[in-house]
Design a protein around this motif. Structure first.
Motif, PDB file in Angstrom:
ATOM      1  N   ARG A   1       0.889  -1.177   0.168  1.00 35.34           N
ATOM      2  CA  ARG A   1       0.097   0.160  -0.580  1.00 35.34           C
ATOM      3  C   ARG A   1       0.815   1.289  -0.579  1.00 35.34           C
ATOM      4  N   GLN A   2       2.303   0.967   0.250  1.00 33.77           N
ATOM      5  CA  GLN A   2       3.046   2.270   0.805  1.00 33.77           C
ATOM      6  C   GLN A   2       3.622   2.654  -1.044  1.00 33.77           C
ATOM      7  N   THR A   3       3.858   1.968  -1.917  1.00 32.26           N
ATOM      8  CA  THR A   3       4.313   1.689  -3.159  1.00 32.26           C
ATOM      9  C   THR A   3       3.614   2.362  -3.646  1.00 32.26           C
ATOM     10  N   PRO A   4       4.345   3.593  -4.857  1.00 33.44           N
ATOM     11  CA  PRO A   4       3.132   4.554  -5.220  1.00 33.44           C
ATOM     12  C   PRO A   4       3.097   4.239  -6.880  1.00 33.44           C
ATOM     13  N   ALA A   5       4.195   2.827  -7.108  1.00 28.33           N
ATOM     14  CA  ALA A   5       3.751   3.006  -8.408  1.00 28.33           C
ATOM     15  C   ALA A   5       4.397   0.969  -8.415  1.00 28.33           C
ATOM     16  N   SER A   6       3.628   0.261  -9.102  1.00 28.40           N
ATOM     17  CA  SER A   6       3.924  -1.286  -9.778  1.00 28.40           C
ATOM     18  C   SER A   6       4.652  -1.560 -11.046  1.00 28.40           C
ATOM     19  N   HIS A   7       5.060  -2.789 -10.782  1.00 27.83           N
ATOM     20  CA  HIS A   7       5.961  -2.615 -12.526  1.00 27.83           C
ATOM     21  C   HIS A   7       6.183  -3.766 -12.913  1.00 27.83           C
ATOM     22  N   GLY A   8       6.149  -3.961 -14.137  1.00 23.11           N
ATOM     23  CA  GLY A   8       6.543  -6.169 -14.414  1.00 23.11           C
ATOM     24  C   GLY A   8       5.133  -5.984 -14.812  1.00 23.11           C
ATOM     25  N   PHE A   9       4.045  -5.695 -14.311  1.00 19.61           N
ATOM     26  CA  PHE A   9       2.527  -6.563 -15.032  1.00 19.61           C
ATOM     27  C   PHE A   9       2.009  -5.722 -16.239  1.00 19.61           C
ATOM     28  N   LEU A  10       1.760  -6.962 -17.319  1.00 23.41           N
ATOM     29  CA  LEU A  10       1.635  -6.615 -18.827  1.00 23.41           C
ATOM     30  C   LEU A  10       0.424  -5.286 -18.356  1.00 23.41           C
ATOM     31  N   THR A  11       0.109  -4.481 -19.787  1.00 27.43           N
ATOM     32  CA  THR A  11      -0.925  -4.064 -19.572  1.00 27.43           C
ATOM     33  C   THR A  11      -0.950  -2.377 -18.650  1.00 27.43           C
ATOM     34  N   ARG A  12      -0.184  -3.057 -17.479  1.00 29.65           N
ATOM     35  CA  ARG A  12      -0.487  -1.650 -16.216  1.00 29.65           C
ATOM     36  C   ARG A  12       0.612  -2.190 -15.826  1.00 29.65           C
ATOM     37  N   ASP A  13       2.092  -1.213 -16.906  1.00 28.79           N
ATOM     38  CA  ASP A  13       2.706  -1.159 -15.573  1.00 28.79           C
ATOM     39  C   ASP A  13       2.718   0.282 -15.706  1.00 28.79           C
ATOM     40  N   GLY A  14       3.580   0.632 -14.511  1.00 30.93           N
ATOM     41  CA  GLY A  14       3.258   1.606 -13.708  1.00 30.93           C
ATOM     42  C   GLY A  14       2.147   2.465 -12.957  1.00 30.93           C
ATOM     43  N   GLU A  15       0.704   1.664 -12.501  1.00 31.74           N
ATOM     44  CA  GLU A  15       0.003   1.999 -11.871  1.00 31.74           C
ATOM     45  C   GLU A  15       0.344   1.599 -10.779  1.00 31.74           C
TER      46      GLU A  15
ATOM     47  N   ARG B   1       9.201   2.258  -1.478  1.00 32.29           N
ATOM     48  CA  ARG B   1       9.320   3.764  -1.863  1.00 32.29           C
ATOM     49  C   ARG B   1      10.822   3.908  -2.283  1.00 32.29           C
ATOM     50  N   SER B   2      11.968   4.092  -1.781  1.00 31.39           N
ATOM     51  CA  SER B   2      13.149   4.164  -1.962  1.00 31.39           C
ATOM     52  C   SER B   2      14.560   3.240  -1.439  1.00 31.39           C
ATOM     53  N   VAL B   3      13.353   2.921  -0.269  1.00 34.16           N
ATOM     54  CA  VAL B   3      14.217   0.715   0.667  1.00 34.16           C
ATOM     55  C   VAL B   3      13.320   0.125  -0.646  1.00 34.16           C
ATOM     56  N   LEU B   4      13.445  -0.363  -1.249  1.00 31.72           N
ATOM     57  CA  LEU B   4      12.969  -1.687  -2.329  1.00 31.72           C
ATOM     58  C   LEU B   4      13.129  -2.830  -2.069  1.00 31.72           C
ATOM     59  N   HIS B   5      13.043  -3.949  -2.609  1.00 29.59           N
ATOM     60  CA  HIS B   5      12.906  -5.604  -2.156  1.00 29.59           C
ATOM     61  C   HIS B   5      12.842  -5.977  -3.577  1.00 29.59           C
ATOM     62  N   CYS B   6      13.028  -6.000  -4.399  1.00 28.31           N
ATOM     63  CA  CYS B   6      12.881  -6.576  -5.389  1.00 28.31           C
ATOM     64  C   CYS B   6      13.441  -5.548  -6.669  1.00 28.31           C
ATOM     65  N   PRO B   7      14.722  -5.661  -7.245  1.00 31.61           N
ATOM     66  CA  PRO B   7      14.751  -5.047  -8.568  1.00 31.61           C
ATOM     67  C   PRO B   7      13.654  -4.909 -10.032  1.00 31.61           C
ATOM     68  N   TYR B   8      13.767  -6.456 -10.219  1.00 32.75           N
ATOM     69  CA  TYR B   8      11.964  -6.703 -10.752  1.00 32.75           C
ATOM     70  C   TYR B   8      10.859  -5.521 -10.874  1.00 32.75           C
ATOM     71  N   CYS B   9      10.902  -5.603 -10.117  1.00 35.91           N
ATOM     72  CA  CYS B   9       9.859  -4.180  -9.812  1.00 35.91           C
ATOM     73  C   CYS B   9      10.356  -2.823  -9.410  1.00 35.91           C
ATOM     74  N   HIS B  10      11.153  -2.510  -9.498  1.00 37.00           N
ATOM     75  CA  HIS B  10      11.519  -1.116  -9.072  1.00 37.00           C
ATOM     76  C   HIS B  10      13.208  -0.479  -9.746  1.00 37.00           C
TER      77      HIS B  10
END
Length: 319
Positions: free
Chosen positions: A43-57, A135-144
């Motif tokens: 819920r704190q994450t401003p954008a989700s990445h790597g999900f086809l058609t919804r990248d950056g939502e 947000r800036s402490v991240l767990h996954c390079p594929y996501c962020h």
């Protein structure tokens, strides 16, 4: 109080895995109840990445779209609340929930229950870490990783985990530093490899993470020195978001994840699990796929049970 409406399936958790399963089951003409406490781990994450058609939502946008689409299925009900108890009975699985509006608790009995309750991340006692998490402490390079690639990055970890993360993250970084936050537990071979990769190892204890509005600006050490950073990659321990798996008798891995079959079956008959609660691969796309697969298998089991009941009834009529 007990709800009179009969449901085929209750899904606990209304994030990506739970709503994905609800969509499959709704389209399978099942009566589905989704109970959600509204506390997804991203819920704190401003954008989700790597999900086809919804990248950056944003995760919130993804869930809003999913709920709107599910609203077109009258056999799928979304209810805001927290499930406080679940237990096996002779009639089925008794689920007790507390609505978020403070009204009286509600009970429902179903044959199939899906746990899509996610995980709870345990933050270290390090000022600034929790505020920056997602947000800036991240767990996954594929996501962020793409968003911060080519910038000065850090890894906060030690030992085998620190080595594995540093060799992974260096692909995205212009300059990468491994912070062990105390004496290094890396092997000499690991240290040599990191040196060859140009990754310095800093063992100085960390005082705090310096940030502005949850965006990391640097690491401040106990000795007062400071290193500027754009982002820090780290892993944190976790636990199940709820004790419901324990209440039901679900078997857990030594990592704390719920043990499931390929199609989401737990060791408890009628109880399934999907999404982050079952896997270390914590990405939106993985959660959606997990929920969809498990939803389809639940429907298959319901069909099989229904067919068996019809066969028994026909046999009784023939006698």
């Amino acid at each position: 109080m007990t709800i009179n409406k009969i449901y085929d399936v209750i899904i606990i958790g209304g994030s990506c895995a739970g709503l994905s399963a609800a969509l499959v089951l709704g389209r399978s003409l099942r009566e589905v109840l989704v109970i959600d406490a509204g506390q997804p781990c991203n819920r704190q994450t401003p954008a989700s990445h790597g999900f086809l058609t919804r990248d950056g939502e944003s995760p919130a946008q993804l869930l809003a779209i999913a709920r709107e689409q599910l609203s077109h299925y009258p056999n799928v009900e979304l209810r805001a609340g927290t499930v406080v108890n679940a237990q096996l009975t002779t009639e089925g699985i008794l689920v007790t929930s507390q609505p978020t509006d403070g009204s009286a608790s509600q009970q429902v009995i179903v044959k199939k229950l899906l746990l899509a309750t996610g995980l709870f991340d345990i933050m270290p006692d390090l000022p600034g870490f929790a505020e920056c998490w997602g947000r800036s402490v991240l767990h996954c390079p594929y996501c962020h990783g793409y968003e911060v690639h080519g910038q000065p990055l850090g890894v906060l970890a030690n030992g085998e985990v620190g080595y594995e993360m540093a060799t992974l993250i260096q692909h995205w970084a212009s300059h990468l530093t491994l912070f062990t936050n105390g004496p290094s537990t890396l092997t000499e071979t690991q240290k040599d490899t990191l040196t060859q990769l140009g990754i310095p190892i800093v063992e100085t204890p960390i005082a705090l993470l310096d940030h502005q509005a949850s965006m990391l600006t640097g690491i401040v050490f106990d000795n007062g020195s400071r290193v500027p950073l754009t982002a820090l990659f780290s892993r944190v321990p976790f636990r199940q978001h709820t004790d419901l798996p324990e209440q039901l008798g679900c078997e857990l891995h030594e990592t704390g994840l719920i043990k499931v079959s390929e199609v989401g079956e737990t060791n408890v008959p009628g109880v399934f699990a999907a999404g982050d609660a079952t896997t270390l691969y914590r990405q939106v796309s993985q959660a959606v796929a997990s929920g969809a697969k498990t939803g389809a298998w639940i429907n298959r089991e319901l069909l099989t049970a229904s067919l068996q009941e019809r066969v028994v009834k026909l046999a009784d009529l023939d006698q």
